[in-house]
Structure formats: structure tokens, C-alpha cells
Design an enzyme around this catalytic site. Structure first.
Site, mmCIF file in Angstrom:
data_model
loop_
_atom_site.group_PDB
_atom_site.id
_atom_site.type_symbol
_atom_site.label_atom_id
_atom_site.label_comp_id
_atom_site.label_asym_id
_atom_site.label_seq_id
_atom_site.Cartn_x
_atom_site.Cartn_y
_atom_site.Cartn_z
ATOM 1 C CG ASN A 156 14.317 16.691 32.291
ATOM 2 O OD1 ASN A 156 14.321 16.800 34.161
ATOM 3 N ND2 ASN A 156 13.381 16.279 32.068
ATOM 4 C CE1 TYR A 210 12.062 7.468 37.765
ATOM 5 C CE2 TYR A 210 12.522 6.767 40.166
ATOM 6 C CZ TYR A 210 12.510 7.990 39.024
ATOM 7 O OH TYR A 210 12.750 9.497 39.236
ATOM 8 C CE LYS A 249 15.072 8.256 36.439
ATOM 9 N NZ LYS A 249 15.296 9.068 36.073
HETATM 10 C C1 BGC Z 1 11.004 9.570 42.825
HETATM 11 C C2 BGC Z 1 9.966 9.844 43.814
HETATM 12 C C3 BGC Z 1 10.661 9.876 44.933
HETATM 13 C C4 BGC Z 1 11.872 10.613 45.385
HETATM 14 C C5 BGC Z 1 12.927 10.291 46.772
HETATM 15 C C6 BGC Z 1 12.308 10.330 43.189
HETATM 16 O O1 BGC Z 1 13.120 10.598 42.478
HETATM 17 O O2 BGC Z 1 10.751 9.764 41.682
HETATM 18 O O3 BGC Z 1 8.852 9.045 43.566
HETATM 19 O O4 BGC Z 1 9.865 10.779 46.044
HETATM 20 O O5 BGC Z 1 12.830 9.647 44.294
HETATM 21 O O6 BGC Z 1 12.947 8.756 46.711
#
Ligand code: BGC
Length: 264
Positions: A99, A165, A169
Site C-alpha cells: 500500500n 508517480y 504506478k
Molecule cells: C493521486 C492524487 C490525485 C488522484 C486523482 C491519486 O493517485 O495521489 O494526487 O488527486 O490520484 O487524480
């Protein structure tokens, strides 16, 4: 958790669940949800250690047990340390939830090497080796097991300004598909749960700014950000026998944000 939709399920023995990043945000809700189902939980903590005592006490009140482990999940040895603590306390591991996650919100042009390394280490490397440590343990136990990865809608959906990020992901998306295929023959399932926007510390800045918050909420067809509990419920489902036929795939829990449009 229920079997066949109505009767409470009484497991012969409590399940043991490892949850990384379990003392804050979505992780804390996942720990609480498993504890409510009578589970034994081992969770790492690096920051937010002041929260541990309350999490352990709340879990005990709910009928579960939580063991906090001081371990760095970005190193394989740290993940093995959580595994060993779970085995010492509970004897086996049934479910492993990768997580822990963070973001630094930088565009490609702004991203520093240090930023990149940090995000990849927590969001992708720890998930990769967490899955490996879990799968090796399930095989050593001679039994099945489940890995649930908390990814994001951004495993598939570009978020300009949050590039590393998205890269991490996206890697978790492909990790789940590949590992799920590799491990299926051993009875090991690997499933991603992909949240959209959730009211957690990762979104503190957005939630604190009324304009940004309104823009975000308007973009979500269900017109609300998720609570951590709404994500945790799906993680518990993904790990349960009710999801026995799911592997190498992603469950999106986003209030429709990926399909939504501000329209004309
Ligand atoms: C991110 C957020 C974002 C959300 C929707 C999440 O995975 O951590 O920063 O607001 O996705 O876009």
C-alpha cells in the site's frame, strides 16, 4: 466479510495480513478493516510512529491484532524484516498488501534525480520486492496467497505535473499483470486496487484549497473524493474468497473520475 452474501464467515483461524504504509492514510483504513474482520496484521512504519499505539489499541478493541515493525520497505531486507516479524507473531502470512506510496508532484522537466529515485523506490521497487517476498513465503508455506497492490488511476491515466508517480504506478500495473500470470499456477493471486482522489495526507494541499478542492470534486461523477475506508473495503474484498477468480488485473475505485468529462 460474508460468505454467499448473508451468513457471517467464521474463518477457522484468523488470517495474517501484511500492510505496508499501514499507519497513515489508506493504509491505516486497510489495517482497521482487516482488524474488524478479526485479522492479524503486521505493518511497517517509518514516519507517523506516534499513531501506532492508537492503531494497535483500536485493532484490539475490534477483535484483531496489529504488530508495528520498524522497517524500511525500500530495501529488500526491510521487507524481509516485516515478513519475519509477521511469522514470529502469527506463524504464517495469507495476504500481503503493498500500500505504501508517495508523490512529489513534479513535471518531467522539473524532476530531480533524487525525487525520481525516492518515488520509484517507495511506489514501485517496494511493491515489486514486496510481491516477491510475499510470493516466496506463500510457496514456502505450500499454500495459496493473495497480493493486493494499492496503485492509482494514474497506473493508466496521465497526470501532468506528477510524472514519476505515473511512471511508478504504470510499472505497478504491469507488475500485477506479469506476476499474476507467473504465479497463477501456484494459486497465488495478484490484484491492483486503483483509487482515484482520496481524502488522505497525499492530497492535503488540494483538499485545503477551496478552489482546487471544488475543481477536483466537480471532475468526479460521484461529486466527492473517496474516504480511505471506501478504498479499504475494496482491498478487503480483493483479498477475500469472494474475489477468488480475480488475478492479474485492476479494480478501479475512482467515483468515475477516469470516465468523467467536464463536457461542453
Ligand atoms: C493521486 C492524487 C490525485 C488522484 C486523482 C491519486 O493517485 O495521489 O494526487 O488527486 O490520484 O487524480
Amino acid at each position: 466479510m460474508t460468505a454467499q452474501g448473508s451468513e457471517p464467515r467464521q474463518p477457522e483461524r484468523p488470517l495474517t495480513i501484511v500492510v505496508t504504509g499501514g499507519n497513515t492514510g489508506i493504509g491505516a483504513a486497510i489495517v482497521a478493516a482487516f482488524a474488524r474482520a478479526g485479522g492479524n496484521v503486521a505493518m511497517d512504519f517509518v514516519s507517523n510512529r506516534d499513531a501506532n499505539a492508537a492503531i494497535v489499541a483500536d485493532a484490539a478493541d475490534a477483535g484483531g491484532r496489529v504488530v508495528p515493525v520498524d522497517a524500511d520497505i525500500t530495501a529488500q531486507a526491510g521487507l524481509e524484516r516485516i515478513r519475519d516479524a509477521a511469522l514470529e507473531a502469527f506463524g504464517r502470512i495469507d495476504v500481503w498488501v503493498n500500500n505504501a506510496g508517495l508523490e512529489t508532484r513534479h513535471s518531467l522537466l522539473e524532476t530531480s534525480e533524487a525525487d525520481f529515485d525516492r518515488v520509484i523506490a517507495v511506489d514501485l521497487k517496494a511493491t515489486f520486492f514486496g510481491t516477491q517476498v510475499a510470493a516466496r513465503q506463500f510457496l514456502a508455506q505450500g499454500g495459496p496467497g493473495v497480493v493486493v497492490n494499492v496503485s492509482s488511476v494514474h497506473e493508466d491515466w496521465p497526470m501532468p505535473g506528477n510524472t514519476t508517480y505515473c511512471v511508478a504506478k504504470g510499472g505497478v500495473r504491469m507488475l500485477t499483470r506479469t506476476a499474476g500470470v507467473e504465479l497463477g499456477g501456484h494459486g497465488i493471486r495478484v490484484v491492483n486496487v486503483a483509487p482515484g482522489a482520496v481524502d488522505t495526507p497525499i492530497n492535503t494541499a488540494t483538499m485545503a484549497d477551496p478552489d482546487q478542492r471544488a475543481r477536483l470534486t466537480d471532475a468526479i461523477p460521484l461529486h466527492a473524493v473517496a474516504t480511505p475506508e471506501q478504498i479499504a473495503d475494496v482491498v478487503v474484498f480483493a483479498a477475500s474468497p469472494q474475489a477468488a477468480y480475480m488475478t492479474a488485473t485492476t479494480i478501479v475505485v475512482d467515483g468515475g473520475i477516469m470516465q468523467g468529462s467536464v463536457g461542453l
